[in-house]
Design a protein around this motif. Sequence first.
Motif: not given
Length: 377
Positions: A193-210, A238-244
Amino acid sequence: KFASALEAKLFPDNVPLALYDNLIAAVRRHVGGLNRFVSLNARLNGIKKPSMVDVYVPPKLGFDIALDADAQGLAIASDLLPDERYTMNWETLLGMNLEEMTAGLLGTLEMQTAQTAAYSNLSDEASKELLSELFADAGIAAERADKFFACLDQFNGSVKAEWLTDGFETAAPTETKYDPYEMQEMWMERQGDFPGYNCRITAYELMGDRITAGEDQPDTNGEDWLFMDLETLKRDPDALCGKSTADFCALFAPVEAADSTDSSVQAETLRKGWAARGVTFSDGGCSMISVVFHDRFSDTDNTLFIGHVGVLLPAEDGSLYFIEKVAFQEPYRLTKFESRAALKSYLMAKYDTSWGQDTTPPFLMENDVLMDGEAAQ
């Protein structure tokens, strides 16, 4: 005989691939409203945290909607018309038989298959190495790139290899090598039942520190719309790489829309809504490209919502690459473009299912600015 397994499967029922693709696009356009319905219905049924299985729970209060067969057919046909330029009036649609209506719809769908683009699902080492270099050139942190590739390998390892491209292949924007429902079933067989990762999580995963957000933002902002995103982030923070989660929600929670159908007006409304939450973007290296949908869920609920998003990466030769996760249980996709106009055409072919209703057609934002006004190809 057939270009894909999906085309072969649709052939016995005489269902054109373009019609199938546009049905999926129409659903994606309204997924924000669907998410909110599931969340509100869960509350009415006493479900504290809705999940995928709660999609099938009957409405607590029900709906008093009465449509005869003609009206039902019209509603479906209208939602399949991809552009207000092709809108037919009620009398014309009601006067058609099913064969005539289907023929008319297929004519409007040709615009969605005319353009092709080279893309990769990143199942081969050469494509992954190219993307790794693009990440490095864009200044994406190694920690974020590593997390991205871990999620990529998890997904690609959970589905059949023949459903993914072998390197870069050329196809129309909505053309795939897989049946999304079969892919979803296989994902759920292997990941539960783990949904996985979508477009929003993936984009934020890459650009969250910006991207920054105000310190006082709630971590439940937009939970009625983002409950599946939040389920993933609860299982894998951890998908957010340190962001909240609060930072994530400040960016992606819906913003109250203006009473307008003008994309420039709505873009400014979205920018001001972000500014009120303290959301800012750092320029340079790469940018976030958002497909923004305008939804009137009710007479009092008028919102702007990021229905799809990806990251734009420039290459040394002047070309552009767009990295996206198509959906929770659909693949990662790296697509090459020669210009922002070509990217705009690609995204509009996939997500612009507007037909002249009283909402703004989908529009694109590059970070917090309406995307460059080059004419779409």
